[in-house]
Design an enzyme around this catalytic site. Structure first.
Site, PDB file in Angstrom:
ATOM      1  N   GLY A 208       0.953  -1.254  -0.161  1.00 59.08           N
ATOM      2  CA  GLY A 208      -0.030   0.219  -0.038  1.00 59.08           C
ATOM      3  C   GLY A 208       0.797   1.298  -0.070  1.00 59.08           C
ATOM      4  N   ASN A 209       0.167   2.435   0.384  1.00 64.13           N
ATOM      5  CA  ASN A 209       0.901   3.658   0.285  1.00 64.13           C
ATOM      6  C   ASN A 209       0.434   4.638   1.543  1.00 64.13           C
ATOM      7  OD1 ASN A 209      -1.317   5.288  -0.966  1.00 64.13           O
ATOM      8  ND2 ASN A 209      -0.892   3.930  -2.393  1.00 64.13           N
TER       9      ASN A 209
END
Length: 401
Positions: A208-209
């Site tokens: 993810g981020n």
């Protein structure tokens, strides 16, 4: 400069009690409020409650204090008029220009921005007569917030619930801040993505981020305040839904792609503010990957995710605008210009990220690049300011030269 003058009109629905909390939000934030309830509203909440919470007399009839001509004075003095709850009957009377009580007189005499927060049963909201009345009010410049979905009177559930008072207050505050600028996005359908996608590795882990979705949500709130019908495709966010905005939660890049392409089919402008993962694991493991003593983990093979922004730009309908976002860590403008050309979108908002910048914060700084070569710097400030600057750029492209 004195306190902003707000007229709070209260319609005769069960949700009238929620308007008391909305009134408190206005007064505690420094607004001077005059409450104008309809006769039906007083069956739910009495005039003493409104007077006590507002600290001002409550007018209920055109015959009250006739020497002060309240049906004209209240409308003229207002900086903002908010109707909550706006019942089906009240929307109909407002749309047809009726003036059969004090509140509808105020609506005819005011030149201030008007915000309606409808509340009614689903069948009433979906009735063609109500939809036509809402369209008429929006066409005239009023902001009609889409009702929320949830528990209604009795055991019923559906669309028609009054949005949360805090959300109504935030929407009204933004309309008031625009003053006489008016709802320049009225009649436009806007689709915005927000947040960050997550690509599952196993049932526990994902790639993810750091995107929080705050910029996308700011775009949704400001577009709604400017009169747009807004759909927000939210990837893994933990933010409250903006009043009047349809929120569609998604998880992965593929889910976001599907939702955005479906919503974009009817949109006038599509904004890709979400941080979409460029890669995903080539294989999703069915069970949690466990650590074993003395054994190194297998390398994780990655494959590319689809380029959602480029697809939306390539598939756009005539007249539709596509806006992208570019998060860069170095050579910000050069990287943004290259991405604008590569993606084929109309506008690209490029900003620097990393080191505490942009992701998860309430402020942002960016440059809006346009396909025609123009560049609009937006100085460091609240994300809402960047959102309004972007909508200004969008609105200009719809305005006659």
């Amino acid at each position: 400069m004195g306190q902003p003058e707000v007229v709070l009109g209260v319609g005769g629905g069960i949700a009238a009690y929620k308007a008391a909390e909305l009134l408190r939000r206005f007064t505690e934030s420094g607004h001077a409020v005059r409450v104008v309830p309809t006769a039906s509203a007083l069956r739910f909440v009495g005039a003493p409650t409104w007077a006590a919470l507002s600290g001002r007399p409550v007018h209920t009839e055109v015959w009250d204090d006739v020497d002060e001509v309240p049906h004209v004075r209240l409308g003229r003095a207002a900086d903002l008029v908010v109707i909550a709850p706006a019942t089906a009957d009240l929307l109909a009377r407002a749309a047809t220009g009726r003036a059969d009580d004090l509140l509808t007189n105020v609506l005819l005499t005011t030149r201030a921005p008007v915000v309606f927060a409808p509340a009614m049963h689903t069948e009433m909201w979906e009735h063609p007569a109500t939809r036509e009345n809402v369209a008429t009010l929006r066409r005239r410049g009023a902001v009609v917030i889409e009702p929320a979905v949830g528990r209604l009177t009795g055991a019923d559930t559906g669309k028609g619930r009054l949005p949360d008072p805090d959300a109504i207050f935030e929407a009204a505050r933004r309309v008031l801040a625009r003053g006489t600028a008016g709802p320049d996005l009225a009649g436009r359908r806007v689709v915005i993505s927000a947040g960050g996608t997550r690509e599952p590795l196993d049932p526990v882990r994902y790639l993810g981020n750091h995107s929080s979705g705050k910029q996308g949500y700011a775009l949704a709130r400001t577009a709604q305040a400017r009169g747009a019908e807004v759909t927000l495709v939210a990837a893994n966010t933990a933010l409250p839904a903006p009043a009047g905005v349809t929120v569609e939660p998604v998880g992965s890049a593929e889910e976001l792609r599907t939702a955005m392409r479906r919503a974009a089919a009817e949109a006038d402008v599509v904004v890709m503010a979400a941080a979409v993962a460029d890669f995903r694991p080539a294989r999703q493991v069915a069970q949690k990957i466990k650590k074993r003593d003395g054994v190194e983990p297998e390398p994780i093979a990655l494959v590319r995710n689809p380029d959602v922004l480029a697809e939306l730009a390539a598939e756009r309908r005539p007249g539709q605008l596509v806006v992208g976002f570019a998060a860069e860590t170095e050579n910000v403008l050069a990287g943004g210009r290259a991405k604008l050309a590569r993606k084929g979108c109309d506008l690209l908002v490029v900003n620097q990220v990393g080191g505490g910048l942009a992701f998860g914060t309430d402020e942002n700084e960016a440059v809006i690049l346009a396909a025609d070569g123009t560049e609009t710097p937006v100085p460091f400030g609240p994300k809402e300011a960047l959102a309004d600057a972007l909508w200004d750029a969008v609105s200009q492209r719809w305005s006659p030269a």
